[in-house]
Design a protein around this motif. Structure first.
Motif, PDB file in Angstrom:
ATOM      1  N   ARG A  37       5.674  16.170   0.518  1.00 27.68           N
ATOM      2  CA  ARG A  37       5.243  16.583   1.838  1.00 27.68           C
ATOM      3  C   ARG A  37       4.390  17.419   2.022  1.00 27.68           C
ATOM      4  O   ARG A  37       4.175  18.107   3.932  1.00 27.68           O
ATOM      5  CB  ARG A  37       5.876  16.083   3.274  1.00 27.68           C
ATOM      6  N   ARG A  47      -9.744   4.694  -1.825  1.00 23.17           N
ATOM      7  CA  ARG A  47      -9.985   3.700  -1.347  1.00 23.17           C
ATOM      8  C   ARG A  47     -11.245   3.826  -0.317  1.00 23.17           C
ATOM      9  O   ARG A  47     -11.333   4.536  -0.638  1.00 23.17           O
ATOM     10  CB  ARG A  47      -8.903   3.778   0.197  1.00 23.17           C
ATOM     11  N   GLU A  55       0.217  16.256  -7.752  1.00 24.67           N
ATOM     12  CA  GLU A  55       1.350  15.077  -7.093  1.00 24.67           C
ATOM     13  C   GLU A  55       2.903  15.896  -6.864  1.00 24.67           C
ATOM     14  O   GLU A  55       3.737  15.190  -6.184  1.00 24.67           O
ATOM     15  CB  GLU A  55       1.343  14.510  -8.462  1.00 24.67           C
ATOM     16  N   SER A  63      -0.815   6.724  -9.962  1.00 24.60           N
ATOM     17  CA  SER A  63      -0.322   6.680  -8.358  1.00 24.60           C
ATOM     18  C   SER A  63      -1.691   7.713  -7.924  1.00 24.60           C
ATOM     19  O   SER A  63      -1.495   7.231  -6.515  1.00 24.60           O
ATOM     20  CB  SER A  63       1.716   7.351  -8.764  1.00 24.60           C
ATOM     21  N   ALA A  64      -1.802   8.829  -8.440  1.00 27.15           N
ATOM     22  CA  ALA A  64      -2.623   9.731  -6.995  1.00 27.15           C
ATOM     23  C   ALA A  64      -3.956   8.354  -7.198  1.00 27.15           C
ATOM     24  O   ALA A  64      -4.501   8.253  -6.246  1.00 27.15           O
ATOM     25  CB  ALA A  64      -3.800  10.708  -8.261  1.00 27.15           C
ATOM     26  N   ARG A  79      -3.388   5.712  -4.470  1.00 32.11           N
ATOM     27  CA  ARG A  79      -3.357   6.116  -3.222  1.00 32.11           C
ATOM     28  C   ARG A  79      -4.792   7.092  -2.856  1.00 32.11           C
ATOM     29  O   ARG A  79      -4.941   6.626  -1.524  1.00 32.11           O
ATOM     30  CB  ARG A  79      -2.901   7.528  -3.283  1.00 32.11           C
ATOM     31  N   ALA A  80      -5.599   7.260  -3.357  1.00 28.39           N
ATOM     32  CA  ALA A  80      -6.860   7.737  -3.427  1.00 28.39           C
ATOM     33  C   ALA A  80      -8.237   7.149  -3.403  1.00 28.39           C
ATOM     34  O   ALA A  80      -8.845   7.233  -2.409  1.00 28.39           O
ATOM     35  CB  ALA A  80      -6.982   9.328  -4.240  1.00 28.39           C
ATOM     36  N   GLN A  93       0.881  -1.396  -0.014  1.00 22.11           N
ATOM     37  CA  GLN A  93       0.119   0.000   0.115  1.00 22.11           C
ATOM     38  C   GLN A  93       0.833   1.479   0.048  1.00 22.11           C
ATOM     39  O   GLN A  93       0.684   2.145  -0.421  1.00 22.11           O
ATOM     40  CB  GLN A  93      -0.941  -0.018   1.397  1.00 22.11           C
ATOM     41  N   ASN A  94       2.196   1.750   0.840  1.00 22.37           N
ATOM     42  CA  ASN A  94       2.733   2.453   0.818  1.00 22.37           C
ATOM     43  C   ASN A  94       3.995   2.667  -0.364  1.00 22.37           C
ATOM     44  O   ASN A  94       4.814   3.063  -0.012  1.00 22.37           O
ATOM     45  CB  ASN A  94       3.453   2.805   1.796  1.00 22.37           C
ATOM     46  N   GLY A 111      -4.984  -2.808  -4.435  1.00 15.58           N
ATOM     47  CA  GLY A 111      -5.069  -1.839  -3.281  1.00 15.58           C
ATOM     48  C   GLY A 111      -6.227  -1.821  -2.352  1.00 15.58           C
ATOM     49  O   GLY A 111      -5.885  -1.618  -0.818  1.00 15.58           O
ATOM     50  N   ARG A 169       5.865   4.707  -5.534  1.00 16.65           N
ATOM     51  CA  ARG A 169       5.607   5.059  -6.475  1.00 16.65           C
ATOM     52  C   ARG A 169       5.858   4.978  -7.903  1.00 16.65           C
ATOM     53  O   ARG A 169       5.092   5.099  -9.183  1.00 16.65           O
ATOM     54  CB  ARG A 169       4.891   6.633  -6.765  1.00 16.65           C
TER      55      ARG A 169
END
Lengths: 287, 198, 423
Positions: free
Chosen positions: C341, B116, C335, B109-110, B113-114, A9-10, A274, A13
């Motif tokens: 961060r 879920r 992104e 990638s976004a 991650r997003a 999950q982490n 995921g 990328r």
């Protein structure tokens, strides 16, 4: 296994980027051509152009740049082939500064394939700065908006521009648009006011925005992204494939759909995996 | 400009067209200011050898080269055989296309991650996204049994709830824009002019 | 001699022609349209009994001249043979005379002189234009004579232009009323707010996060990056962004942090410069203002995106604020900010980019929330009252939508037609 799921999950990328790269490159090397259906909005563009007669003149606003070339170049090329195969005259202008050097060579190449004469059967008027202001000027007086074409000839004296001053003097208007300024600005500023017959070919991300315009008949047709371009290509090249002008035409979007297939599939699988990992680790973490 | 929508008189239109042309000229003139700012900000950093000064040097060199070959080519610079055309075809177009192509990777990638299924709304969003992505491409239409129905469902999602939500955003944004425009026109807000209450 | 030859050919061919769908053109009426600019006229006509002899009509052509002139000028494109109305834009105001003539399938095309070479001189071009005009006039005269002889033309009719100072189409008037309503309500609520009445605004987490983000940047000793979109200053989202920038720069100055503004349009950069300077002055820290932090990157979309990414990766801002109009570069910016961060707060009314900001940013302001930020941050009663006014109008719009849906479902299109904007 739980630790691996959490790591998944982490994950960095860059692994996702690598997977995406493979999903793009492999279909290019080993294409699998899935059949596809024609959307009614794309068919509407095709049918409308089919109803034009030889000698009609149309206006194309080519508003895209190299970034949106993969999605719109195929449509643009097929559209030109369609018009020229029907002996329809084409006048092209642009609101984007980087469109002319990209779009004009394609126009000249396709016009040469069909034996068309510059100034009589087609003309590229060039780029007009000003965004919405330019659109209003073009709609009101094309010749005033583009006093000279891309080759520095007086627009008013060109045979193709005879009797053509306003956008409404053209049989229809095609907006090949990647964003702003483009289709929306034409619809908002001038379509209703001048009652233009207008269609749009646009990128996939913008197409949903223009569906309300199609539904309210402000656009008679709408082609969205690469799938729309591929559908239009199929209609045109299936009918006119034997026309001598189309010998050099290549169904670019149809081939690129293979990449789109794999790309979408990769993202969907990634999301599903995921979420599976998320659910498995969430229960453990809660416990 | 707002008045032009309500006042069709040709003399009024002639006046607004004149203002529009002035606006175009001023916008073009502002590019000179931008050019000056670019050089003013970056040249001292190159001279002082600040962090990453090399990138700024490359940018300044590219700026000068593009200016020179653009002017040298004149109005014919977009014709084949000119340096400007070469730069456009072999430098600008690939770079521009590359930047846009980055989106494909960043979207993956976004999305990973997003998307879920943390709650009901996220699950609905996730399901709609997967359905539209699959139905949009020929591979979705080729799935046995459901392949014929997926495009119809996708069209329904795009035409009904998606369009409804977009229209709601448009209407809200349009009203907000009217209010903001009126605030600016009536002078209630002046901070964008560099003024305001002290 | 050319003119005589044309006339002879046309008359000879008319004798040989067969078939017939011609009809006399009657009742040519010319009026200025509603909400006219003063340079257009609407024409309409009817057809008489169709004749059964004579050549087949290919189309109609409209001719125009000033009443004092004798020569007719062709205007517009050929009209289909069954057309009964058209419009024309005239070069100047006044009274104009029109005539409609029929063009037949055997009518030759408008003759043109021999084409000039590309390097023709100005005199040659002028001579070419004069000869082309002569041939055109001769052709028009021939068409008029033939159409008149066969009875397929209209009588001459005149019309006078009339300019309107107000577009009285219902849709336009309704829009004017809507704008007046918003303005009127703003005045009403501004008075109420100035009398001390509390106007409630719901909490918007994204706007509250701006101050938190600036605080975080101060703690970390890193700058705040503000990106006002990539559109021109005339776009309302850019204007809204400049209004917000004024508040943000004041807060950044109070926190004694650094603010970098990355601009895509040169004129936006100049305005942002003034706005930030004013913000620092208002906060009482004029010496902290640094003009080199307000940067014009590039007016090319992806060059701007690359440059802004470079700022993010090198200067590592703790907070990124994206307010304005964005396009494809939105996800790339967001992104890259995520990789750093940074806390990211985005706001745009561009519906196509909202999904990308929602996926990649910590807070996203959707549509009208962007226009509410400056009022929310400043708490100025005059500005807050404008939010109230637009909310009231929104309720009215929803009511009109519901009523229109019900009426339209019942077959009544009154409300739908009322909101149509055309002409």
């Amino acid at each position: 296994m739980i630790r691996q799921l959490i790591r998944f999950q982490n994950m960095d990328r860059r692994w996702i980027f690598l997977g995406m790269a493979l999903a793009i490159v492999v279909p290019l090397l080993a294409p699998i051509n899935f059949p596809f259906k024609i959307d009614e909005r794309v068919e509407a563009i095709y049918e409308k152009i089919e109803s034009l007669e030889a000698g009609d003149t149309v206006f194309i606003s080519a508003d895209f740049d190299p970034a949106s070339r993969p999605e719109l170049e195929p449509f643009y090329r097929a559209n030109l082939h369609h018009f020229f195969a029907k002996d329809v005259k084409v006048v092209i202008g642009s609101l984007w500064p980087f469109a002319p050097p990209m779009v004009n060579p394609w126009l000249e190449e396709i016009a040469a394939d069909h034996g068309k004469v510059d100034g009589e059967d087609f003309v590229f008027l060039g780029f007009k700065d000003g965004k919405e202001l330019a659109i209003k000027l073009i709609a009101d007086d094309v010749v005033k908006a583009f006093p000279k074409d891309l080759k520095e000839r007086d627009t008013a004296t060109l045979p193709i521009m005879e009797g053509k001053r306003q956008l409404q003097d053209f049989a229809l208007m095609m907006s090949v648009s990647a964003g702003f300024p483009g289709t929306r600005e034409y619809v908002l500023q001038v379509q209703g006011q001048y009652n233009l017959d207008m269609a749009s070919a646009t990128t996939a991300v913008s197409a949903p925005d223009y569906v309300p315009y199609y539904k309210s008949n402000q656009l008679f047709g709408l082609s969205g992204g690469m799938p729309g371009s591929a559908q239009y290509e199929k209609l045109v090249y299936d009918k006119y494939g034997n026309d001598s002008g189309l010998i050099n035409a290549r169904p670019i979007a149809t081939q690129a759909l293979n990449v789109l297939n794999m790309g979408h599939l990769f993202i969907v699988l990634l999301i599903l995996m995921g979420n599976v990992a998320f659910f498995l680790t969430r229960n453990i973490e809660e416990a | 400009m707002v008045g032009e929508f309500f006042i069709p008189h040709h003399q009024y239109r002639a006046m607004t067209n004149e203002f529009l042309e002035w606006g175009l000229i001023l916008s073009a003139g502002a590019f000179l200011l931008g050019l000056v700012n670019l050089v003013q900000v970056n040249l001292p950093k190159v001279q002082r050898r600040d962090t990453d000064w090399q990138y700024k040097a490359i940018m300044l060199v590219a700026l000068v080269v593009t200016l020179v070959i653009g002017f040298a080519g004149g109005t014919a610079r977009q014709q084949p055989g000119y340096s400007y055309k070469w730069f456009f075809d072999y430098v600008f177009v690939p770079l521009n296309a590359t930047m846009f192509a980055l989106l494909a990777f960043y979207i993956a990638s976004a999305a990973f991650r997003a998307f879920r299924a943390r709650n009901l709304e996220a699950t609905v969003l996730l399901s709609a996204a997967i359905l539209v992505m699959i139905a949009r491409v020929p591979i979705g239409e080729s799935i046995p049994v459901v392949g014929d129905y997926l495009p119809q469902l996708m069209n329904w999602i795009m035409d009904v709830p998606n369009t409804a939500a977009r229209r709601a955003i448009f209407i809200g944004a349009a009203l907000g824009a009217i209010a903001t425009g009126l605030r600016v026109i009536l002078g209630l807000e002046r901070s964008h002019l560099g003024g305001g209450e002290s | 001699m050319m003119k005589t030859l044309f006339r002879t050919c046309i008359l000879f061919m008319s004798l040989l022609s067969t078939a017939a769908t011609a009809a006399p053109i009657d009742n040519l009426t010319i009026v200025p349209p509603k909400a006219s600019s003063g340079l257009n006229l609407s024409l309409s006509w009817t057809f008489g009994e169709a004749t059964t002899s004579g050549p087949e009509v290919l189309g109609l052509r409209l001719l125009r001249r000033l009443p004092s002139e004798t020569e007719w000028t062709l205007v517009g494109e050929p009209l289909a043979p069954d057309t009964t109305a058209t419009s024309d834009t005239v070069p100047e105001t006044g009274t104009w005379a029109y005539k409609l003539v029929s063009v037949y399938t055997d009518t030759p095309e408008i003759p043109k002189p021999e084409a000039l070479s590309e390097d023709a001189s100005e005199e040659e071009q002028a001579s070419f234009d004069a000869e082309a005009a002569q041939l055109r006039t001769a052709w028009v005269q021939t068409v008029i004579e033939r159409s008149d002889a066969l009875g397929d033309d209209s009588d001459m009719a005149t019309g006078t232009t009339k300019a309107s100072w107000l577009n009285t189409n219902p849709g336009h008037l309704l829009l004017l009323a809507l704008i007046a309503l918003v303005g009127g309500l703003m005045m009403v609520y501004t008075r109420r707010a100035q009398r001390g009445e509390e106007i409630y605004i719901r909490r918007i987490p994204g706007i509250d996060a701006i101050e938190e983000g600036i605080g975080r940047a101060t703690e970390m000793g890193k700058p705040v990056l503000y990106v006002p979109g990539i559109d021109d200053l005339q776009d309302i989202q850019t204007i809204a962004s400049m209004l917000i920038l004024g508040q943000v720069s004041k807060t950044v100055a109070e926190y004694q942090s650094d603010l970098i503004v990355s601009c895509c349009i040169p004129i936006v950069r100049e305005v942002a410069d003034e706005v930030v300077k004013a913000g620092y002055f208002q906060a009482g820290h004029p010496d902290a203002y640094n003009a080199s932090n307000i940067r014009f990157i590039s007016s090319e979309q992806f060059a701007f995106c690359a440059g802004t990414n470079g700022i993010m990766l090198r200067e590592k801002p703790a907070t990124n604020i994206y307010f304005g109009r964005f396009f494809a570069e939105s996800l790339i910016l967001a992104e890259t900010g995520f990789v750093n961060r940074s806390i990211q707060i985005a706001g745009t009314a561009e519906a196509t980019q909202l999904p990308f900001f929602v996926a990649a940013c910590d807070y996203t302001l959707i549509g009208e929330e962007l226009f509410a930020v400056s009022a929310y941050l400043s708490k100025d009663p005059r500005l807050v009252s404008s939010l109230k006014a637009s909310d009231i109008v929104k309720v009215l719009c929803v009511a009109a939508l519901l009523l229109g849906t019900v009426l339209h479902s019942m077959g009544n299109t009154f409300l739908v037609d009322l909101f149509k904007i055309s002409g």
